[in-house]
Motif scaffolding. Structure first.
Motif, PDB file in Angstrom:
ATOM      1  N   THR A   1     -13.764 -17.975 -16.736  1.00  0.00           N
ATOM      2  CA  THR A   1     -14.106 -17.110 -15.834  1.00  0.00           C
ATOM      3  C   THR A   1     -14.501 -17.514 -14.506  1.00  0.00           C
ATOM      4  OG1 THR A   1     -14.108 -15.257 -17.351  1.00  0.00           O
ATOM      5  CG2 THR A   1     -14.979 -14.816 -15.040  1.00  0.00           C
ATOM      6  N   LEU A   2     -13.884 -17.258 -13.439  1.00  0.00           N
ATOM      7  CA  LEU A   2     -14.342 -17.824 -12.296  1.00  0.00           C
ATOM      8  C   LEU A   2     -14.694 -16.615 -11.240  1.00  0.00           C
ATOM      9  CD1 LEU A   2     -14.415 -20.169 -10.198  1.00  0.00           C
ATOM     10  CD2 LEU A   2     -12.179 -19.457  -9.409  1.00  0.00           C
ATOM     11  N   PHE A   3     -16.076 -16.579 -10.856  1.00  0.00           N
ATOM     12  CA  PHE A   3     -16.275 -15.450  -9.881  1.00  0.00           C
ATOM     13  C   PHE A   3     -16.140 -15.984  -8.528  1.00  0.00           C
ATOM     14  CE2 PHE A   3     -18.874 -14.216 -13.579  1.00  0.00           C
ATOM     15  CZ  PHE A   3     -18.732 -12.963 -13.687  1.00  0.00           C
ATOM     16  N   PHE A   4     -15.506 -14.859  -7.955  1.00  0.00           N
ATOM     17  CA  PHE A   4     -15.084 -15.508  -6.598  1.00  0.00           C
ATOM     18  C   PHE A   4     -16.158 -15.989  -5.672  1.00  0.00           C
ATOM     19  CE2 PHE A   4     -13.189 -15.105  -2.370  1.00  0.00           C
ATOM     20  CZ  PHE A   4     -11.830 -15.571  -2.682  1.00  0.00           C
ATOM     21  N   SER A   5     -17.431 -15.653  -6.075  1.00  0.00           N
ATOM     22  CA  SER A   5     -18.408 -16.197  -5.145  1.00  0.00           C
ATOM     23  C   SER A   5     -18.220 -17.953  -5.327  1.00  0.00           C
ATOM     24  CB  SER A   5     -19.934 -15.832  -5.695  1.00  0.00           C
ATOM     25  OG  SER A   5     -20.082 -16.049  -7.089  1.00  0.00           O
TER      26      SER A   5
ATOM     27  N   GLY B   1      -5.405 -19.283 -13.640  1.00  0.00           N
ATOM     28  CA  GLY B   1      -4.090 -18.895 -13.547  1.00  0.00           C
ATOM     29  C   GLY B   1      -3.714 -17.761 -12.844  1.00  0.00           C
ATOM     30  N   CYS B   2      -4.666 -16.955 -12.427  1.00  0.00           N
ATOM     31  CA  CYS B   2      -4.328 -15.601 -11.621  1.00  0.00           C
ATOM     32  C   CYS B   2      -3.741 -16.050 -10.304  1.00  0.00           C
ATOM     33  CB  CYS B   2      -5.571 -14.968 -11.297  1.00  0.00           C
ATOM     34  SG  CYS B   2      -6.419 -14.054 -12.461  1.00  0.00           S
ATOM     35  N   ILE B   3      -2.777 -15.213  -9.910  1.00  0.00           N
ATOM     36  CA  ILE B   3      -1.853 -15.271  -8.543  1.00  0.00           C
ATOM     37  C   ILE B   3      -1.920 -14.032  -8.080  1.00  0.00           C
ATOM     38  CG2 ILE B   3       0.287 -15.471  -7.520  1.00  0.00           C
ATOM     39  CD1 ILE B   3       0.931 -17.277  -9.846  1.00  0.00           C
ATOM     40  N   ILE B   4      -2.713 -14.095  -6.728  1.00  0.00           N
ATOM     41  CA  ILE B   4      -2.823 -12.649  -5.966  1.00  0.00           C
ATOM     42  C   ILE B   4      -2.170 -13.044  -4.654  1.00  0.00           C
ATOM     43  CG2 ILE B   4      -4.278 -11.329  -4.894  1.00  0.00           C
ATOM     44  CD1 ILE B   4      -6.486 -12.013  -6.845  1.00  0.00           C
TER      45      ILE B   4
ATOM     46  N   ALA C   1      -2.003 -30.138 -11.604  1.00  0.00           N
ATOM     47  CA  ALA C   1      -2.431 -28.519 -11.519  1.00  0.00           C
ATOM     48  C   ALA C   1      -0.963 -27.690 -11.784  1.00  0.00           C
ATOM     49  CB  ALA C   1      -3.031 -28.123 -10.193  1.00  0.00           C
ATOM     50  N   VAL C   2      -0.838 -26.658 -12.299  1.00  0.00           N
ATOM     51  CA  VAL C   2       0.316 -25.782 -12.642  1.00  0.00           C
ATOM     52  C   VAL C   2      -0.005 -24.194 -12.160  1.00  0.00           C
ATOM     53  CG1 VAL C   2       1.873 -25.140 -14.424  1.00  0.00           C
ATOM     54  CG2 VAL C   2       0.676 -27.340 -14.472  1.00  0.00           C
ATOM     55  N   ALA C   3       1.258 -23.770 -11.282  1.00  0.00           N
ATOM     56  CA  ALA C   3       1.165 -22.416 -10.944  1.00  0.00           C
ATOM     57  C   ALA C   3       2.314 -21.844 -11.651  1.00  0.00           C
ATOM     58  CB  ALA C   3       1.407 -22.336  -9.578  1.00  0.00           C
ATOM     59  N   VAL C   4       1.895 -20.845 -12.655  1.00  0.00           N
ATOM     60  CA  VAL C   4       2.934 -20.381 -13.587  1.00  0.00           C
ATOM     61  C   VAL C   4       3.583 -18.962 -12.970  1.00  0.00           C
ATOM     62  CG1 VAL C   4       3.449 -19.423 -15.831  1.00  0.00           C
ATOM     63  CG2 VAL C   4       1.955 -20.980 -15.542  1.00  0.00           C
TER      64      VAL C   4
ATOM     65  N   THR D   1      -4.042 -28.251 -15.584  1.00  0.00           N
ATOM     66  CA  THR D   1      -5.084 -26.910 -15.048  1.00  0.00           C
ATOM     67  C   THR D   1      -4.229 -26.007 -14.522  1.00  0.00           C
ATOM     68  OG1 THR D   1      -5.530 -28.244 -13.230  1.00  0.00           O
ATOM     69  CG2 THR D   1      -6.890 -28.593 -15.052  1.00  0.00           C
ATOM     70  N   PHE D   2      -4.750 -24.762 -14.382  1.00  0.00           N
ATOM     71  CA  PHE D   2      -4.103 -23.848 -13.991  1.00  0.00           C
ATOM     72  C   PHE D   2      -5.208 -22.959 -12.754  1.00  0.00           C
ATOM     73  CE2 PHE D   2      -2.698 -24.433 -18.041  1.00  0.00           C
ATOM     74  CZ  PHE D   2      -1.306 -24.534 -18.097  1.00  0.00           C
ATOM     75  N   PRO D   3      -5.036 -23.388 -11.658  1.00  0.00           N
ATOM     76  CA  PRO D   3      -5.974 -22.733 -10.685  1.00  0.00           C
ATOM     77  C   PRO D   3      -5.562 -21.319 -10.574  1.00  0.00           C
ATOM     78  CG  PRO D   3      -4.444 -24.278  -9.620  1.00  0.00           C
ATOM     79  CD  PRO D   3      -4.318 -24.474 -11.316  1.00  0.00           C
ATOM     80  N   ALA D   4      -6.519 -20.527 -10.002  1.00  0.00           N
ATOM     81  CA  ALA D   4      -6.483 -19.283  -9.552  1.00  0.00           C
ATOM     82  C   ALA D   4      -5.946 -19.535  -7.958  1.00  0.00           C
ATOM     83  CB  ALA D   4      -7.651 -18.223  -9.583  1.00  0.00           C
ATOM     84  N   LEU D   5      -4.982 -18.783  -7.585  1.00  0.00           N
ATOM     85  CA  LEU D   5      -4.391 -18.890  -6.239  1.00  0.00           C
ATOM     86  C   LEU D   5      -4.387 -17.688  -5.479  1.00  0.00           C
ATOM     87  CD1 LEU D   5      -1.209 -20.965  -6.895  1.00  0.00           C
ATOM     88  CD2 LEU D   5      -3.195 -21.712  -6.146  1.00  0.00           C
ATOM     89  N   VAL D   6      -5.087 -17.390  -4.513  1.00  0.00           N
ATOM     90  CA  VAL D   6      -5.209 -16.212  -3.697  1.00  0.00           C
ATOM     91  C   VAL D   6      -5.009 -16.333  -2.349  1.00  0.00           C
ATOM     92  CG1 VAL D   6      -7.130 -14.304  -3.136  1.00  0.00           C
ATOM     93  CG2 VAL D   6      -7.320 -15.626  -5.123  1.00  0.00           C
ATOM     94  N   HIS D   7      -3.824 -15.384  -1.905  1.00  0.00           N
ATOM     95  CA  HIS D   7      -3.634 -15.529  -0.533  1.00  0.00           C
ATOM     96  C   HIS D   7      -4.683 -15.480   0.581  1.00  0.00           C
ATOM     97  CE1 HIS D   7      -1.652 -14.612   3.383  1.00  0.00           C
ATOM     98  NE2 HIS D   7      -0.634 -14.980   2.798  1.00  0.00           N
ATOM     99  N   PRO D   8      -4.700 -16.247   1.676  1.00  0.00           N
ATOM    100  CA  PRO D   8      -5.974 -16.496   2.316  1.00  0.00           C
ATOM    101  C   PRO D   8      -6.269 -15.292   3.319  1.00  0.00           C
ATOM    102  CG  PRO D   8      -3.944 -17.759   3.100  1.00  0.00           C
ATOM    103  CD  PRO D   8      -3.644 -17.406   1.983  1.00  0.00           C
ATOM    104  N   HIS D   9      -5.075 -14.474   3.278  1.00  0.00           N
ATOM    105  CA  HIS D   9      -5.774 -13.023   4.056  1.00  0.00           C
ATOM    106  C   HIS D   9      -6.134 -11.926   3.292  1.00  0.00           C
ATOM    107  CE1 HIS D   9      -2.945 -14.650   7.547  1.00  0.00           C
ATOM    108  NE2 HIS D   9      -4.313 -15.032   7.321  1.00  0.00           N
TER     109      HIS D   9
END
Length: 229
Positions: free
Chosen positions: A3-7, A126-129, A80-83, A104-112
């Motif tokens: 779990t990655l807290f956004f902070s 691995g979350c994608i937002i 790193a892999v984006a699924v 590894t599977f980074p969380a990817l969050v749109h910059p806006h």
């Protein structure tokens, strides 16, 4: 679960190699997301696409097709892999096949997308937002959750592993989506409602009462489809 807290959410190092698993339309959208992220903070060196079904051409959106899940597992160096697979069940199946400890599977969050420490939002790996999403506060997203364009998630909502929200789906406050739920475009789950594991909510449907696991519900209000014997 990691779990990655956004902070704690930080962009990776410049030039981090990354590939996309999924060479279809969602894969091209994720490539666009990565390029938008790089325009804000150059991070990802996107090498190309993997997919167990080879595309019709040797390149996808200008990047090479690199092989199957087996080929990806054989990578000798960290990657790193984006699924980018829209179906919850199919995405879970892909992740189960990607077994190399080099991946590894980074969380990817749109910059806006507005997220900050004060919102207390937890992201699994691995979350994608995608662009246009709105998340309020005290939200938990499990592993490999997909929020497509323009989704909203309210306070105290929980989306477990491999949930998928298609464009403009809405999850109200204190709702809970069990693992592998799929909400179609413009679907809505109202406040406090629970949706069972693996259930599918059709496009435009409004879920006003709890749904059991492994059902398909459509309409306003959403009702389970009955299969004729």
């Amino acid at each position: 679960m990691t779990t990655l807290f956004f902070s704690d959410y930080e962009a990776g190092e410049t030039g981090t190699p990354l590939v996309i698993f999924g060479a279809g339309g969602l894969g091209r959208e994720v490539l666009l997301l990565l390029r938008q992220l790089n325009a804000t903070h150059p991070t990802w060196d996107v090498r190309g696409f993997y997919d167990d079904a080879a595309p019709a051409t040797p390149t996808v959106a200008g990047l090479p097709y690199l092989g199957t899940a087996a080929d990806l597992n054989a990578t000798p160096t960290p990657l790193a892999v984006a699924v980018a697979v829209g179906s919850s069940a199919s995405r879970a199946a892909v992740v189960a096949r990607l077994t190399s400890d080099k991946l590894t599977f980074p969380a990817l969050v749109h910059p806006h997308v507005a997220l900050g420490p004060q919102q207390r939002i937890a992201l699994g790996e691995g979350c994608i937002i995608q662009q246009g999403c709105l998340l309020t506060c005290d939200i938990s997203l499990g592993r490999f959750v997909l929020l497509n364009l323009g989704c909203t998630v309210g306070h105290d909502a929980v989306l477990e592993d491999f949930c998928s929200l298609m464009p403009h789906a809405n999850v109200s406050g204190a709702a809970r989506l069990a693992a592998g739920c799929y909400l179609g475009t413009n679907a809505t789950v109202i406040q406090g409602v629970r949706v069972g594991e693996g259930s599918i909510v059709g496009a435009g449907a409004v879920v006003v009462r709890d749904l059991p696991a492994n059902v398909t519900a459509v309409g306003v209000p959403a009702r389970e489809l009955r299969v004729k014997s």
